[in-house]
Design a protein around this motif. Structure first.
Motif, PDB file in Angstrom:
ATOM      1  N   SER A 143       0.842  -1.185   0.000  1.00 47.96           N
ATOM      2  CA  SER A 143       0.000   0.000   0.000  1.00 47.96           C
ATOM      3  C   SER A 143       0.883   1.242   0.000  1.00 47.96           C
ATOM      4  O   SER A 143       2.018   1.217   0.449  1.00 47.96           O
ATOM      5  N   GLN A 151     -12.607   4.879  -1.506  1.00 47.43           N
ATOM      6  CA  GLN A 151     -13.490   3.726  -1.409  1.00 47.43           C
ATOM      7  C   GLN A 151     -13.000   2.847  -0.260  1.00 47.43           C
ATOM      8  O   GLN A 151     -11.811   2.522  -0.185  1.00 47.43           O
ATOM      9  N   GLU A 198     -10.137  -2.540   3.532  1.00 48.91           N
ATOM     10  CA  GLU A 198      -9.140  -1.947   2.654  1.00 48.91           C
ATOM     11  C   GLU A 198      -9.625  -0.563   2.230  1.00 48.91           C
ATOM     12  O   GLU A 198     -10.821  -0.359   2.022  1.00 48.91           O
ATOM     13  N   TYR A 219      -9.047   2.386  -0.628  1.00 49.30           N
ATOM     14  CA  TYR A 219      -8.514   2.668  -1.956  1.00 49.30           C
ATOM     15  C   TYR A 219      -8.781   4.126  -2.307  1.00 49.30           C
ATOM     16  O   TYR A 219      -9.703   4.741  -1.789  1.00 49.30           O
ATOM     17  N   ARG A 243      -8.374   7.156  -5.816  1.00 56.72           N
ATOM     18  CA  ARG A 243      -8.002   7.514  -7.182  1.00 56.72           C
ATOM     19  C   ARG A 243      -8.342   8.983  -7.388  1.00 56.72           C
ATOM     20  O   ARG A 243      -9.207   9.527  -6.703  1.00 56.72           O
ATOM     21  N   TRP A 252      -7.981   2.016  -9.134  1.00 53.50           N
ATOM     22  CA  TRP A 252      -7.978   2.301  -7.704  1.00 53.50           C
ATOM     23  C   TRP A 252      -6.628   1.869  -7.144  1.00 53.50           C
ATOM     24  O   TRP A 252      -6.127   0.801  -7.464  1.00 53.50           O
ATOM     25  N   THR A 253      -6.043   2.688  -6.254  1.00 53.39           N
ATOM     26  CA  THR A 253      -4.779   2.368  -5.605  1.00 53.39           C
ATOM     27  C   THR A 253      -5.053   2.009  -4.151  1.00 53.39           C
ATOM     28  O   THR A 253      -5.757   2.734  -3.455  1.00 53.39           O
ATOM     29  N   LEU A 254      -4.487   0.893  -3.696  1.00 49.79           N
ATOM     30  CA  LEU A 254      -4.641   0.477  -2.298  1.00 49.79           C
ATOM     31  C   LEU A 254      -3.772   1.367  -1.413  1.00 49.79           C
ATOM     32  O   LEU A 254      -2.574   1.488  -1.635  1.00 49.79           O
ATOM     33  N   HIS A 255      -4.401   2.000  -0.395  1.00 52.06           N
ATOM     34  CA  HIS A 255      -3.677   2.895   0.504  1.00 52.06           C
ATOM     35  C   HIS A 255      -3.569   2.358   1.926  1.00 52.06           C
ATOM     36  O   HIS A 255      -2.665   2.744   2.655  1.00 52.06           O
ATOM     37  N   ARG A 294      -4.718  -1.212   4.637  1.00 53.45           N
ATOM     38  CA  ARG A 294      -5.364  -2.512   4.825  1.00 53.45           C
ATOM     39  C   ARG A 294      -5.346  -2.800   6.322  1.00 53.45           C
ATOM     40  O   ARG A 294      -4.381  -2.499   7.008  1.00 53.45           O
TER      41      ARG A 294
END
Length: 142
Positions: A1, A15, A30, A32, A34, A52-55, A57
């Motif tokens: 992330s 999200q 998680e 996400y 963008r 979408w980028t995972l930031h 978790r």
């Protein structure tokens, strides 16, 4: 992330995805993000259809519910009142500056591992209080 970086202009869509509960009631979560559909030049961006980028978790767990006593008596039985003289001045010395809108703490008591407080929204903010489910200054005071 990766860290979620906010742009100088424009916004970010966020999200939060919460998974199914396991046998213990825990759920994966998680976060996400963008960019907003419009890019920094003001031209139409990707219409919000970018990846979408995972930031972040993590895991969510059910709160433990205690059979605590009902607060039918106020102040709580057995709690001792804490003097608040100079509390905001002391907080300012520690680097926490509270303006008049955020000085809503009226009284406080200590129980066995618990803190009880009376908070009130300053008179100047009461007219706008209906705009909120819980006014931010009142939440902060609590």
């Amino acid at each position: 992330s990766v860290p979620l970086v906010l742009p100088k202009r424009g916004g970010v869509q966020v999200q939060v995805v919460v998974g199914e509960a396991d046998d213990a009631g825990r759920r994966g979560v998680e976060v996400y993000g963008r960019p907003e559909p419009e890019d920094l030049d003001g031209d139409a961006g990707d219409g919000g259809e970018g990846a979408w980028t995972l930031h972040a978790r993590g895991r969510l767990a059910p709160a433990e519910v205690s059979g605590g006593e009902s607060l039918t008596v106020w102040p709580p039985t057995g709690a001792r009142e804490v003097p608040l003289d100079g509390v905001y001045e002391h907080l300012e010395e520690l680097g926490y500056a509270y303006g008049p809108a955020f000085r809503g703490l009226r009284r406080a008591w200590l129980g066995e591992g618990e803190v009880f407080a009376e908070v009130a929204l300053p008179e100047a903010l009461r007219a706008e209080a209906g705009r909120y489910l819980l006014h931010p200054a009142l939440l902060d005071a609590a």
